[in-house]
Design a protein around this motif. Structure first.
Motif, short mmCIF file in Angstrom:
data_model
loop_
_atom_site.label_atom_id
_atom_site.label_comp_id
_atom_site.label_asym_id
_atom_site.label_seq_id
_atom_site.Cartn_x
_atom_site.Cartn_y
_atom_site.Cartn_z
N ALA B 322 0.84 -1.20 0.00
CA ALA B 322 0.00 0.00 0.00
C ALA B 322 0.88 1.26 0.00
O ALA B 322 1.99 1.25 0.53
CB ALA B 322 -0.91 0.01 1.23
N GLU B 323 0.36 2.30 -0.60
CA GLU B 323 1.06 3.59 -0.58
C GLU B 323 1.16 4.08 0.86
O GLU B 323 0.25 3.88 1.66
CB GLU B 323 0.30 4.63 -1.41
N GLY B 324 2.29 4.69 1.17
CA GLY B 324 2.47 5.24 2.52
C GLY B 324 2.90 4.21 3.54
O GLY B 324 2.98 4.51 4.73
N HIS B 325 3.13 2.97 3.07
CA HIS B 325 3.53 1.92 4.01
C HIS B 325 4.89 1.34 3.62
O HIS B 325 5.03 0.76 2.54
CB HIS B 325 2.49 0.80 4.03
N THR B 326 5.85 1.50 4.49
CA THR B 326 7.18 0.94 4.27
C THR B 326 7.65 0.31 5.58
O THR B 326 7.57 0.94 6.63
CB THR B 326 8.17 2.05 3.84
N PRO B 355 5.68 0.85 -1.06
CA PRO B 355 4.57 1.12 -1.99
C PRO B 355 4.75 0.41 -3.33
O PRO B 355 5.82 0.50 -3.94
CB PRO B 355 4.62 2.65 -2.14
N PHE B 356 3.74 -0.30 -3.74
CA PHE B 356 3.66 -0.99 -5.04
C PHE B 356 4.60 -2.19 -5.17
O PHE B 356 4.67 -2.78 -6.23
CB PHE B 356 3.86 -0.02 -6.21
N ARG B 357 5.31 -2.57 -4.11
CA ARG B 357 6.14 -3.79 -4.20
C ARG B 357 5.22 -5.01 -4.33
O ARG B 357 4.21 -5.12 -3.63
CB ARG B 357 7.01 -3.92 -2.95
N LYS B 358 5.59 -5.93 -5.22
CA LYS B 358 4.80 -7.16 -5.36
C LYS B 358 5.06 -8.07 -4.17
O LYS B 358 6.16 -8.61 -4.03
CB LYS B 358 5.18 -7.90 -6.64
N SER B 381 -11.02 -5.04 -2.60
CA SER B 381 -11.55 -4.00 -1.71
C SER B 381 -11.25 -4.29 -0.23
O SER B 381 -11.35 -3.39 0.60
CB SER B 381 -13.07 -3.86 -1.91
N VAL B 382 -10.88 -5.51 0.08
CA VAL B 382 -10.69 -5.92 1.48
C VAL B 382 -9.22 -6.04 1.86
O VAL B 382 -8.80 -5.64 2.94
CB VAL B 382 -11.41 -7.27 1.73
N ILE B 383 -8.44 -6.61 0.96
CA ILE B 383 -7.07 -6.97 1.33
C ILE B 383 -6.16 -5.74 1.32
O ILE B 383 -6.29 -4.87 0.46
CB ILE B 383 -6.54 -8.06 0.35
N ARG B 384 -5.29 -5.66 2.31
CA ARG B 384 -4.33 -4.54 2.39
C ARG B 384 -2.97 -5.07 2.79
O ARG B 384 -2.84 -5.87 3.70
CB ARG B 384 -4.78 -3.52 3.45
N VAL B 385 -1.96 -4.59 2.08
CA VAL B 385 -0.58 -4.93 2.43
C VAL B 385 0.02 -3.71 3.12
O VAL B 385 0.37 -2.72 2.47
CB VAL B 385 0.23 -5.31 1.17
N HIS B 386 0.08 -3.79 4.44
CA HIS B 386 0.51 -2.64 5.25
C HIS B 386 1.86 -2.91 5.91
O HIS B 386 2.35 -4.03 5.89
CB HIS B 386 -0.54 -2.36 6.32
#
Lengths: 391, 391
Positions: B322-326, B355-358, B381-386
């Motif tokens: 996700a954007e903003g998450h490192t 951000p945007f890493r696979k 819509s549900v899954i988030r990679v944080h």
């Protein structure tokens, strides 16, 4: 539970007792989900030695070895039921989650107790007598309490077709170990069926379709498993209902594979149950939306169960060591079977073969069950599990 | 070849350059076949660090590291095209089998050469100009040889959406590295398509169905892959024919994934090709009779190719940071998506997100493509990679 637990991105560790082929196939899924795992097996050559995060050599029946292995695990499961149950109970008491539950394992580990469980719960099963020692059978035969033929089964350690013998005359009893055992009526059946029931921690239950098994007449090992079974829908429903009743009675979290006989008179009798992924469910890797190994993990991890229906029909062929071949294994004919449509070989990675040892299996998936079964026969006629030195 | 080579029961060793997610998924299959493998990657945390027989840390672009890694392998393959090709050529000259062939890799590694290959072989592709340095683009713009807008692509190291930029005005050129590059016409397209072609050592060729890709507008990464593509049969046939022509021109043994644009006027133009398993083929693990990783292995091992058709339609969703998450990764919503029908998450096992890493992907299989696509949207819509620390 709208938020995922940290199963997939943390130090959560799943410990698996047993590193055989079932454990190995469970690891396909733990790798897919990047779950941290450790495995214990007595053999340094066990099929699960790779693909786990930690591999421990230890005797599954040894109390201390199981305690040492399980004490820092978050969750402990099995791929084989012959493990030290006392240790599992003590680990559970110390707060380690253990699925399937040791209480149910105790019942299943002992075939006499397992049979008593069926009769106590009004689950149809073949008539039987229990004996504390095989030597007591002779008395029972003498006084008319038992008659030939019957099936002798040792109460313990019946895995992989060992510990079972059809007894047609007194001479057949010779050489049998003098152990706790049962003598079961020999049932004339038309089909052997199996149903896998899954139940997760929250109590959600899903049942797989009924499969049909064809056994090798001598080795007492499954030769073909067909999904779906070629039986009428009402019998399938009946078989699933019975399997569900066994699973409910035992309260198993995880998988329960229930093997059944369909008799000539249309009765369904439970033969035996296994609280784990099962040979009769291997087809699911290629055939099902959710394979049995993934479903087992979903169940014990408290995740929602997956779809149990099939994408396509499938037939599974066991690859067992050829008679007369013992030693370093060599597979003959793999190139040829890979040219057949929808063929997926699974090689378990056991270095040594011996007659009838389970060395692998082949699944044939096809939109037509008949086509899959025909291809399976061609696979069977070509593939050979030989020893290198026999060449 | 009626007798199997000793691939499955011997010291045969497959060496894989690159230990990312593609290598990891290749190992699903080497475990299933019990093939001995070793993997080299620069990162000790690489997704393939488990499930191979040997894991070597080394720089894939380093001549000496690749030589040392490959010299005792029976067969060397790649999971990423940015490897030291000189070393591959020298290994090949020393008798190590290398697939895909270094000669083809050389062409593909350099996007300018790749584009020249297309035009030389009458393969439709967007018009382009090649520049030895990005700074030369300004001259070309000044003298009318090039006009805005265009797509700037560095000739080398374009993996994972890096090294590509849409240039609409002079300011967009600022900050671009001054390297060999191409400027390609911006094509108004209605669909992005991909076709995977497999060819084995013996020259047998099989083509996978056409898939349709939906891109994330900002990240230039695939969001959804649908199999089959929702395009008319004649266009599918045309796309497959073009992909086949690329594969034949390169003579690739293994897989070739060909990405294409379907333009508003109904033309199909090749965008770029990758000589390996590809993101656009991940759906095949759940959807196809033979998944792309198995097919790659069949091809390079000289085994018969498997069926390339699908058991059921499938849609694949990339899981990107996700954007903003490192930072240390945490997956949100996995429990929820596992409750949806036919959902199979793949977690690659990268510890850090950005951000945007696979970070993984999710496949949704369903007898109805429309149902699968609807479920995919719910998954998305549900899954988030944080990152854990952003909480």
């Amino acid at each position: 539970m709208s938020e995922s637990r940290d199963l997939f991105s943390s130090d959560f560790c799943l410990a698996i007792l047993g590193g055989g082929q079932l454990g190995k196939m469970m690891l396909y899924q733990t790798r897919q989900w990047d779950l941290r795992t450790k495995v214990m097996d007595a053999s340094p050559e066990a099929p699960s030695r790779l693909a786990c995060n930690e591999f421990v050599i230890g005797d599954l029946m040894d109390y201390d070895a199981v305690m040492a292995f399980g004490k820092d695990a978050d969750l402990l499961t099995i791929e084989i039921e012959n493990v030290n149950v006392e240790a599992l109970e003590d680990l559970q008491n110390k707060g380690v989650e253990v699925f399937p539950q040791p209480k149910a394992l105790r019942i299943i580990q002992n075939k006499a107790q397992q049979k008593l469980f069926y009769t106590d719960n009004n689950i149809p099963t073949a008539p039987f007598s229990r004996f504390a020692y095989t030597s007591e059978i002779e008395d029972s035969l003498a006084n008319g309490g038992l008659a030939f033929p019957f099936v002798w089964k040792s109460a313990r350690f019946g895995y992989d077709g060992q510990g079972v013998k059809i007894v047609r005359e007194a001479a057949d009893l010779e050489g049998l170990p003098n152990v706790e055992c049962i003598a079961e009526s020999l049932i004339p059946f038309t089909h052997e069926l199996a149903v896998i029931v899954s139940r997760n921690v929250q109590g959600e239950v899903k049942t797989y379709p009924v499969v049909e098994m064809e056994f090798h007449p001598e080795a007492n090992q499954v030769e073909y498993v067909l999904c779906p079974a070629r039986i009428p829908e009402e019998l399938s429903q009946k078989a699933q209902d019975i399997a569900l009743k066994v699973s409910q009675g035992l309260g198993i979290v995880g998988l329960l594979a229930v093997e059944m006989f369909l008799t000539e008179s249309g009765e369904i009798l439970v033969n035996e149950s296994a609280p784990r992924p099962h040979n009769s469910g291997h087809y699911s890797i290629e055939g099902s939306y959710t394979d049995q190994f993934e479903q087992h993990l979903r169940a014990i991890l408290g995740l929602p169960l997956g779809r149990t229906d099939s994408k396509v029909p499938a037939v599974m062929v066991n690859l067992v060591g050829a008679e007369g071949h013992t030693g370093d294994v060599r597979y003959e004919g793999l190139d040829e079977i890979l040219a057949m449509p929808g063929v997926s070989p699974h090689i378990y990675g056991k270095r040594k073969t011996r007659p009838f040892r389970k060395m692998g299996h082949v699944t044939i998936a096809d939109a037509s069950l008949e086509e899959a079964r025909a291809t399976a026969a061609r696979v069977k006629s070509v593939i050979r599990v030989h020893a290198k030195s026999n060449k």
